[in-house]
Write an enzyme that holds these catalytic residues in place. Structure first.
Site, PDB file in Angstrom:
ATOM      1  N   ASP A 156      -5.261  16.034  40.099  1.00  0.00           N
ATOM      2  CA  ASP A 156      -4.909  16.126  38.687  1.00  0.00           C
ATOM      3  C   ASP A 156      -3.828  17.184  38.486  1.00  0.00           C
ATOM      4  OD1 ASP A 156      -5.426  16.354  35.649  1.00  0.00           O
ATOM      5  OD2 ASP A 156      -6.916  14.871  36.264  1.00  0.00           O
ATOM      6  N   HIS A 213      -5.594  19.898  31.808  1.00  0.00           N
ATOM      7  CA  HIS A 213      -6.259  18.606  31.986  1.00  0.00           C
ATOM      8  C   HIS A 213      -7.169  18.615  33.208  1.00  0.00           C
ATOM      9  CE1 HIS A 213      -6.438  14.224  32.949  1.00  0.00           C
ATOM     10  NE2 HIS A 213      -6.331  14.058  31.644  1.00  0.00           N
ATOM     11  N   SER A 413      -9.737   9.686  30.835  1.00  0.00           N
ATOM     12  CA  SER A 413      -9.616  10.830  31.737  1.00  0.00           C
ATOM     13  C   SER A 413     -10.891  11.650  31.776  1.00  0.00           C
ATOM     14  CB  SER A 413      -8.464  11.740  31.289  1.00  0.00           C
ATOM     15  OG  SER A 413      -7.223  11.193  31.615  1.00  0.00           O
TER      16      SER A 413
END
Length: 835
Positions: A156, A213, A413
């Protein structure tokens, strides 16, 4: 579901359906407005002078009018705040003032101003991951499953391993800063020519330097919850984590670099890398030779499970992340915390299936649909304080002590790392599982989602509790209840229809382009698709009745292909485009004078139709009054026909059939006793109804029962299931209301049983024949519109007006046609949160 103008009848129906949370929990009979149970409870215990915090919603699109504000003052409600654009007012009011306000025709609902919760904890509860970790005794263990012995690579934006929940050197065993845009770096440096090996910077405490994220995803997988006393711990808090950071902007080569790191370093740690979590992707068609797909295939052969986000381009058809479509990976869609599929979750394509051969000669078949769904909305997880995405989040609902360390995000996600954590639990239970076996178990133990077909939601909602049991070898026979894995007797026939191109010019201001097209009476589904390019536009389908269906917005960083679809109606349709209307909840055009933010240009794409070829397996319903309801229920997998191709609409529904249909279409968790023994004295594993019956009577059967503590959606009689007994109206009311996880509301009911008609509540004449413990279920079934009351009229020779009587008929048998009608209403209510 779509917004439509409502007739007066629709409006009243809406008010009844809006009582989902248990209108009559206190027994207070009120007028049309929907009052939530928490407010009713507080009203019951409040003094007459107590001022309660309420939120009033009006039945309109714009803000409260001057007339409505004056009406509040006349009632004595003179302190509050109104929204500028929304029809909502927050105010302080006494119980008497609330009752008076509820009687107004223009008030849609009144709610208590309750604190909101955005918890990762809820996602763990819905999937059963919390139950798995908290109840080791269910699996015959002394130590809980936690993901111990499994390393998960988070491919990620990076991981902030200075966070106490993700501490470097403890549960984060390695943190890698991958090259940022490798080819661009090489092109910008004066280096000797040559093919150089990829290099990484290891042992970096914080590799999440852009968005936050990856840190959020890592916390969902294996955060320890140390900063929240365990409240926000991950699904597999005992797993080891490896962070691989490609930065805030990720290119294909960056992503492949992370997968390459997993393969290269699979055995570099105390526990081998067995899972990669990939919350990224693109748009377009599946190509088995794409470098990402080749990379994941190589990991598959090494025993590494690749978990991918399905994408955030829903709700249109054929929006599925192409990397998630590879048959050797697990594709994860996103659900809400009330068990529905969220609108942004990408969908597959109905009927798309293909065979292909990989370079090593192996034969494969791909199906364009997600594997499973997990909760992905308002997920609270670890926060990288430097992450730019957190600047867009409103975390004011979190405890102030937690706000520096946690934040909430939404997306597939967020659902993807949840499933990655479940996989870690499964691999701890059985390290010998192959990636194919892991995927198979996830599918076979999944929970069917109400009204959702495989191209939308795959096998259904992930069920960690059952998946770990199957992985551990406690059962090997899950799967018989999964809609996506079984054959049905009755089916809707859909066949490809015509397609045509469209093209028009978009203008952000003034008159903008659109294209009309005609849909015939044979069509069942209409879809449009366009590649927008470097622009921020969404497609809008408008049906002949003016109902609009919008796609996701095309954003250059997320994907430039958009699509949307809708149930077909004969007539003239329109396809148009809109630009972005708001950013992070802030309107870009509050006066509505533009067509949304976007660049002018040409929008080109394709219109596709799917035609209806009729139905099979129910040849005896063609002239039945409930034909359309039966066809609707069959098409949405709420009911099924018989093996002799008949539906038998007027036959009384059996308990075995009710169990099957509830598990098919009411979002009931699949469950089989871990002991291998039957729960019933009269049926066992060899009986066709057995797996459905076990699931229906199990504690915590309803997907919406987050704590998995409520009674089953069906009961037993002296230890017997009695599959051939008829289903009565009162037993159906119990099952449908219990399936909505409204047990506490139903059991709290103590008032007079009434039916709502023409703005009035009519006492139910035969309420005395309903056991007191079930009257709340009857009331909620009536108020939610799941079951109708029967009305009769009497008028004496000297009466000026007739008298209306209401009857519930509790012992009357439910026909199969009547159940199809009720199931359709249940589905409409269940999915109403998706509007």
């Amino acid at each position: 579901m779509s917004f439509q103008s409502r007739s007066i009848t629709r409006r009243r129906s809406f008010r009844v359906c809006a009582l989902a949370a248990g209108l009559l929990a206190s027994g207070v009979a009120l007028a049309d407005a929907h009052l939530d149970p928490q407010l009713l409870s507080r009203m019951d215990s409040a003094l007459p002078t107590d001022q309660l915090q309420i939120i009033v919603s009006y039945e309109q699109s714009g803000p409260a009018t001057a007339t409505q504000l004056d009406a509040l003052k006349l009632l004595g409600i003179d302190r509050g705040v109104r929204m500028q654009s929304l029809p909502i007012v927050g105010a302080l009011a006494t119980p008497a003032e609330i009752r008076a306000l509820a009687a107004r025709d223009d008030v849609a609902s009144i709610y208590f101003n309750a604190p909101l919760r955005y918890f990762n904890k809820e996602a763990r509860e819905m999937s059963g991951a919390a139950r798995t970790v908290q109840n080791p005794g269910d699996y015959g263990r002394a130590i809980p499953f936690s993901g111990w012995g499994v390393t998960v690579l988070v491919n990620d934006s990076g991981v902030d391993a200075t966070h106490e929940d993700l501490k470097f050197g403890e549960n984060v065993v390695q943190n890698v800063l991958g090259p940022q845009n490798i080819l661009a770096e090489l092109a910008g440096e004066l280096v000797a020519p040559g093919i150089v090996p990829i290099t990484y910077l290891e042992n970096i405490p914080n590799t999440d330097l852009g968005s936050g994220h990856g840190t959020h995803c890592a916390g969902t997988i294996g955060g320890t919850g140390e900063r929240s006393n365990g409240l926000y711990r991950g699904v597999a808090p005992g797993a080891d984590l490896v962070g691989y950071g490609s930065g805030a902007v990720i290119l294909v080569l960056d992503a492949v670099g992370g997968l390459d790191y997993a393969a290269t370093h699979q055995f570099s740690f105390d526990s081998p890398i067995r899972v990669t979590s990939n919350s990224w992707g693109s748009s377009g068609k599946f190509d088995p030779l794409n470098p990402v797909n080749i990379a994941t295939y190589e990991l598959y052969k090494r025993g590494i499970v690749s978990v991918f986000a399905a994408g955030n381009d829903g709700p249109g058809e054929d929006t599925h992340n192409p990397y998630a479509q590879a048959p050797w990976v697990i594709s994860v869609g996103a659900g809400e915390k009330d068990g529905v599929l969220t609108g942004f979750s990408s969908r597959g394509k109905r009927g798309e299936i293909g065979d292909f051969t990989m370079p090593d000669g192996s034969q494969w078949t791909y199906i364009n649909e997600p594997t499973v769904v997990a909760t992905g909305v308002d997920i609270v997880s670890t926060r990288d304080t430097a992450g730019s995405l957190h600047l867009l989040a409103d975390d004011s609902s979190l405890d102030p002590a937690h706000q520096p360390f946690y934040s909430h995000m939404s997306g597939t996600s967020m659902a993807t790392p949840h499933v990655s954590g479940i996989v870690a639990l499964m691999l701890e239970a059985n390290p010998n599982l192959t990636p194919a076996q892991v995927k198979d178990i996830l599918q076979r133990t999944a929970t069917n989602m109400t009204g959702r077909l495989p191209w939308e939601a795959g096998a259904g909602h992930a069920n960690a509790y059952a998946a770990v049991a199957e992985a551990a070898g406690l059962r090997d026979d899950h799967g018989g209840t999964v809609n996506a894995l079984r054959e049905f007797n009755a089916n809707a026939i859909l066949v490809p229809g015509s397609s045509q191109p469209f093209s028009f010019d978009f203008s952000p201001v003034g008159e903008t382009g659109k294209q009309q097209f005609t849909v015939g009476d044979k069509a069942a589904w209409v879809s449009v698709r366009a590649t927008i390019g470097e622009n921020t536009l969404a497609l809008v389908l408008t049906d002949p009745d003016g109902v609009r269906y919008g796609s996701a917005i095309a954003l250059p960083v997320l994907g430039d292909t958009v699509t949307t679809g809708a149930p077909a109606k004969p007539g003239v349709w329109t396809v148009s485009a809109r630009g972005i209307g708001s950013v992070s909840g802030t309107g870009l055009d509050p006066l509505g004078v533009t067509n949304g933010y976007g660049l002018p240009g040409t929008v080109s794409g394709e219109i596709s139709l799917i035609n209806s070829g009729g139905y099979t397996g129910m040849g005896d319903v063609a002239s039945h009054p409930a034909r359309s309801a039966i066809e609707y229920a069959v098409g949405n997998r709420l009911v099924d026909g018989h093996s002799d191709h008949q539906f038998r609409p007027d036959a009384v529904l059996k308990r075995s059939e009710l169990a099957e249909y509830l598990v098919m279409g009411a979002s009931i968790r699949q469950w089989l006793p871990f002991s291998g023994n039957s729960s019933f004295s009269d049926i066992g594993p060899g009986h066709a109804a057995y797996p459905f019956a076990e699931s229906a009577v199990a504690r915590g059967a309803a997907l919406r029962d987050l704590g998995q503590s409520q009674a089953g959606v069906m009961g037993t009689v002296n230890g017997a299931f009695r599959p051939n007994d008829k289903v009565t109206r009162i037993s159906l009311a119990y099952s449908l209301v219990q399936s909505l996880a409204l047990q506490s509301e139903a059991q709290a009911f103590s008032g007079e049983l009434t039916a709502f008609y023409d703005g009035k509540r009519i006492p139910v004449e035969d309420a005395g024949s309903i056991p007191a413990s079930l009257r709340g279920y009857a009331q909620l079934a009536l108020d939610l519109g799941l079951i109708n009351a029967r009305f009769t009229v009497t008028q004496g020779p000297f009466d000026l007006e007739p008298t209306l009587h209401a009857w519930f008929d509790p012992s009357l048998g439910v026909t199969r046609a009547a159940y199809a009608v009720a199931a359709g209403r249940y589905m409409a209510h269940y999915q109403s949160a998706e509007d």
